[in-house]
Design a protein around this motif. Structure first.
Motif, short mmCIF file in Angstrom:
data_model
loop_
_atom_site.label_atom_id
_atom_site.label_comp_id
_atom_site.label_asym_id
_atom_site.label_seq_id
_atom_site.Cartn_x
_atom_site.Cartn_y
_atom_site.Cartn_z
N THR A 13 -15.17 -4.61 6.36
CA THR A 13 -14.99 -4.10 5.14
C THR A 13 -14.75 -2.85 5.64
O THR A 13 -14.82 -2.34 6.74
CB THR A 13 -16.48 -3.50 4.24
N GLY A 17 -7.61 -2.36 -5.60
CA GLY A 17 -8.89 -3.07 -5.70
C GLY A 17 -8.99 -3.72 -3.94
O GLY A 17 -9.73 -3.67 -3.64
N GLU A 18 -7.29 -3.33 -2.92
CA GLU A 18 -7.85 -3.95 -2.17
C GLU A 18 -7.69 -2.82 -1.47
O GLU A 18 -7.51 -1.50 -1.75
CB GLU A 18 -6.05 -4.99 -1.47
N ARG A 19 -7.48 -2.92 0.16
CA ARG A 19 -8.17 -2.25 0.80
C ARG A 19 -7.26 -2.49 3.01
O ARG A 19 -7.37 -3.64 2.76
CB ARG A 19 -9.52 -1.73 2.11
N VAL A 55 -13.11 3.34 2.99
CA VAL A 55 -12.33 4.68 2.63
C VAL A 55 -12.78 6.03 1.95
O VAL A 55 -12.30 6.84 1.67
CB VAL A 55 -11.21 3.75 1.02
N PHE A 58 0.85 -1.22 -0.39
CA PHE A 58 0.06 0.03 0.05
C PHE A 58 1.29 1.48 -0.18
O PHE A 58 1.61 1.46 0.93
CB PHE A 58 -0.79 -0.65 1.06
N GLU A 70 -6.38 2.40 0.06
CA GLU A 70 -6.54 1.31 -1.26
C GLU A 70 -5.96 1.78 -2.05
O GLU A 70 -5.42 2.30 -2.18
CB GLU A 70 -7.87 1.83 -1.61
N GLN A 71 -5.14 0.09 -2.44
CA GLN A 71 -4.31 -0.15 -3.69
C GLN A 71 -4.83 -1.27 -4.08
O GLN A 71 -5.02 -2.15 -3.84
CB GLN A 71 -2.92 -0.35 -2.65
N GLU A 124 -7.22 -5.78 4.21
CA GLU A 124 -8.48 -6.26 4.92
C GLU A 124 -8.61 -8.06 4.93
O GLU A 124 -8.85 -8.35 5.82
CB GLU A 124 -9.69 -5.71 4.10
N GLY A 169 -8.71 4.75 5.99
CA GLY A 169 -8.77 3.60 5.32
C GLY A 169 -8.24 3.73 4.40
O GLY A 169 -7.80 4.68 3.82
#
Length: 843
Positions: free
Chosen positions: A484, A610-612, A487, A396, A607-608, A419, A605
């Motif tokens: 979840t 599509g992943e968190r 973000v 990330f 994000e990178q 996550e 939060g």
């Protein structure tokens, strides 16, 4: 030709001090980057304390016992490991902080501060024996003057330390070092040696150490990070000078010039060995049931007692197995919920340890972590569910910078917890039974049948003749929680989904708990984390319930399952608040005299690809400094107004309205300073601090008929030490039903769901007086009972010649029958009584 000196040192104290130093190095330069990771509550153990318990890396794990972490003899299973489960960064501003505060860090971390032992040292020269510090009571004090930390690509950190050295006694006072001289020419005598680096041409000596985070390639540690110290010791041209050692009391004083270089070499060698020993962070063997020493993955225990370590080969000179830089072990996570659900157990094995090579980037150090969670003994209270699939987890970018994302504020430490790692943790605690909670009045006094008094009136049939009885709720999750990370600005930091959650409701009836309904629904809990007063405080928001239904209620309740499901879904908000209020804040770790501060926006939060991930960005701060203001303030509270919507408490319209309570809070303390305030209801979570002293409360828990306890506390703005330790309290009564009253054998029988024994009674319109259980009706025709909310209920009785008619039905002003009529009416009265009983049971 000069005879070469031979020496022998006693190493017990040196080894003990070196072990402590190993731990400090690891915890400070590696542990700080991990930010504590886990906290166990109560005992305050965090990853920084527990890191040495990963495979027995520390000299002991006494600090971990309160958290119940047990090392795993065979290590965490390879098939359950999560690659890149988390990542951490020690930023360039963080390194600069450590440069300026390393002395304080080490002073706070080491039991003796920056004082190292000088061991008993024996050597011989020209037929004369010398013993330095024969009683092992000598120490050298290190006073740091300057520290420079230089990250060097690809994965090294070079530390240069300028320091003053001088000799001290065990109490820390300056002293000379005794040197016993045993010569064949004269009887033994003692010289006094002064060690002080300020006696030469410069005040300081310079020590240089290079630490590298390398990837281990040998099983069972293959893929994990290994801490190496390829070089450490005095800088060649900045060691102890000849003039730093001075002698007095020697008969053969001139010979000291010959001995002096040997003594300098011994002291320098001692410190060099301590610095070089930083690399010896080895895995310690575990003791099996039969007393045998066990090492992971086919490695070998070598040595005895405190000197025993695991080695790759069965030889004392073989390389030792490096200890994990992180946490690996088994624990009962269910014990963390003992205050909510006594007796809950959930055995979970966990792993979170540095993996791969460190990476120097932008003058900071990045390190990745391998993680994993699983239950070794699945619980029978949940169905077997396969663990979640693990997608590839990226690095990330937001956690590889030096600022808090979106703010530009500098951060010293950055941690990203992916996550999928949270989902794996959720599956493990589900599989271990941690979520199979059984809660009752230990959670909240509101958990009694009165909680359902309006939404399920027929519940009173199960508690008759009592108006209220204890309730219990048992959770039976059918699917693991799904996390979840939020973000967006309108998303909670965490959303925890519990699909197909089942909750069994029990009421205490006839000396046992009886299940009267089962609720099933898809529950989503929004959770925010707030950094407050050195801790992370969970804030549980309003739950979202989808697909609610009620089962197993037809036999005992008359209300329709559809209406019950709707009402219980609304009650869950208050239930979630009760649980949230019972969760203790998570104390931010304090390491070696350094605490953590999370600035605004530091919990976020990220994000990178599509992943968190859950991002935590913090700053380091010396924790030894006293707060600017530590005297607590006093708080006062006043209830200004209460508005109760009775319709919102009925089954068909449950939750359509709100109970509103207006409060005003005041603080008494220092003059001329601003105050801020927080409130809570019925022991639930505290509200966020606000400067306005006025509050409007609309919590759903206020829809319950009960005596609600409102607490308020105040503090000087931004001063944790000034928080009122004894919050002010007020009571708000929510009561929309009148009391129950009847007359029986000339006695008044009254009860009320909320007021209980705080009732008042009057006879035939007289003055109100306190009600006493089964008090005499005093021959009155009309008896009235009033509860605290002002609701009045009455009962009347017939009179015979001015006295109560014992044959008259309670609550009725019946005409007295003649004796001849009474005998003929007995069969009819018996039939009517039977019909009344049956009608009462159906109602």
């Amino acid at each position: 030709m000069q005879e070469r000196a031979t020496s022998k040192r006693t190493g017990a104290k040196r080894a003990a001090w070196a072990t402590r130093w190993h731990s400090v190095w690891f915890r400070t330069f590696v542990g700080l980057a991990v930010m504590g990771g886990f906290s166990c509550g109560g005992g305050g153990c965090g990853l920084l304390d527990l890191g040495g318990c990963a495979g027995g890396g520390c000299s002991s794990c006494e600090g971990c016992e309160s958290c119940g972490i047990e090392p795993l003899a065979d290590g965490f299973p390879a098939e359950g490991r999560i690659e890149n489960a988390a990542q951490a960064r020690l930023t360039e501003p963080g390194l600069r902080f450590l440069e300026g505060n390393l002395g304080d860090v080490l002073e706070g971390a080491l039991p003796d501060g920056l004082t190292i032992p000088i061991p008993r040292t024996e050597f011989s020269l020209a037929g004369t024996d010398y013993t330095l510090c024969p009683d092992e009571d000598c120490f050298a004090r290190i006073e740091l003057r300057r520290v420079v930390l230089e990250p060097t690509e690809p994965n090294e950190l070079r530390a240069t330390v300028d320091a003053i050295l001088d000799a001290r006694d065990p109490a820390g006072d300056p002293r000379t070092l005794p040197l016993v001289v045993d010569s064949p020419l004269i009887p033994p005598y003692t010289c006094d040696v002064t060690l002080d680096t300020r006696g030469g041409g410069r005040d300081e000596v310079s020590l240089v150490a290079t630490a590298a985070l390398n990837e281990e390639t040998r099983a069972p540690r293959d893929g994990f990070t290994r801490l190496d110290v390829p070089s450490a010791g005095f800088r060649e041209d900045r060691g102890i000078e000849t003039a730093d050692l001075r002698v007095s009391g020697c008969i053969l004083g001139p010979l000291f010039n010959t001995v002096r270089p040997i003594l300098i070499g011994e002291v320098e060698s001692q410190i060099d060995e301590l610095a070089s020993g930083l690399a010896q962070q080895c895995t310690r063997p575990l003791e099996g049931a039969d007393g045998a020493l066990l090492c992971p993955g086919g490695t070998f225990p070598r040595g005895e007692g405190d000197e025993a370590v695991c080695r790759y080969e069965d030889a004392d000179d073989a390389d030792c197995v490096p200890a994990l830089l992180g946490l690996e072990g088994g624990t009962d996570l269910g014990a963390l919920l003992a205050s909510i659900s006594p007796g809950t157990h959930a055995d979970v094995e966990l792993l979170l340890a540095a993996a791969g090579e460190g990476e120097v980037e932008m003058e900071g150090m990045n390190v990745g972590f391998r993680g994993g969670f699983e239950s070794p003994s699945p619980s029978a209270c949940v169905p077997r569910v396969a663990p979640p699939e693990l997608p590839p987890i990226p690095a990330f970018a937001d956690a590889r910078g030096d600022v808090v994302p979106g703010t530009g504020e500098p951060a010293h430490l950055a941690l990203a917890l992916a996550e999928p790692t949270l989902d794996q943790l959720g599956w493990a605690i589900f599989d271990g039974g941690m979520l199979c909670l059984g809660v009752g009045t230990s959670l909240s006094q509101q958990l009694e049948s009165g909680l359902f008094s309006l939404v399920a009136p027929s519940l009173r049939n199960l508690t008759f003749p009592e108006t209220s009885a204890p309730l219990a709720i048992a959770l039976r999750p059918q699917q693991p929680p799904d996390f979840t990370v939020g973000v967006g600005a309108d998303e909670p930091l965490l959303s925890v989904a519990l699909p197909a959650l089942e909750m069994d409701f029990y009421v205490f009836s006839h000396e046992r708990y009886v299940r009267f309904a089962t609720f099933r629904g898809d529950l989503t809990l929004p959770v925010d984390l707030v950094a407050e007063d050195g801790a992370l405080v969970p804030m549980i928001g309003t739950p979202v319930v989808e697909n609610p239904e009620v089962l197993n209620s037809d036999d005992l309740l008359t209300e329709t399952p559809m209406n019950l499901a709707r009402a219980i879904a609304g009650i869950l908000e208050a239930f979630a608040g009760m649980i949230g209020g019972s969760i203790d804040p998570i104390a931010l770790p304090e390491v070696a005299g350094v605490g953590l501060e999370v600035p605004d926006g530091g919990l976020t939060g990220i994000e990178q690809d599509g992943e968190r991930a859950l991002g935590i960005f913090a700053r380091l701060a010396p924790s030894s400094g006293a707060a600017a203001l530590t005297a607590p303030v006093e708080t006062a509270i006043e209830v200004r107004d209460v508005q109760i919507d009775a319709g919102a408490l009925a089954l068909e319209t449950w939750g359509d309205g709100r109970t509103r309570v207006e409060l005003e809070v005041d603080a008494r303390g220092p003059l001329g300073v601003p105050y801020e305030y927080a409130v809570r209801v019925d022991g639930m979570g505290w509200s966020r601090w606000q400067r306005s002293p006025r509050f409007l409360l609309e919590d759903r828990v206020l829809l319950f008929e009960a005596r609600h306890r409102i607490e308020a506390r105040a503090r000087v703005v931004g001063e944790p030490g000034s928080v009122d330790p004894t919050p002010a309290e007020a009571t708000v009564i929510v009561d929309v039903q009148p009391p129950l009253v009847r007359l029986e054998d000339g006695r008044v029988i009254a009860d009320d769901l909320v007021s209980g024994d705080r009732l008042e009674v009057r006879f035939d319109g007289g003055a109100w007086e306190p009600y006493a259980e089964r008090m005499d009706a005093r021959g009155a025709e009309r008896v009235e009972v009033r509860d605290e909310a002002g609701h009045v209920a009455s009962a009347t009785q017939g009179l015979i010649r001015g006295r109560a008619n014992p044959s008259a039905d309670a609550g009725c002003a019946c005409r007295a029958a003649a004796p001849s009529d009474l005998a003929g009416a007995l069969p009819l009265l018996a039939v009517l009584a039977l019909l009344r009983r049956r009608r009462g049971r159906r109602s």
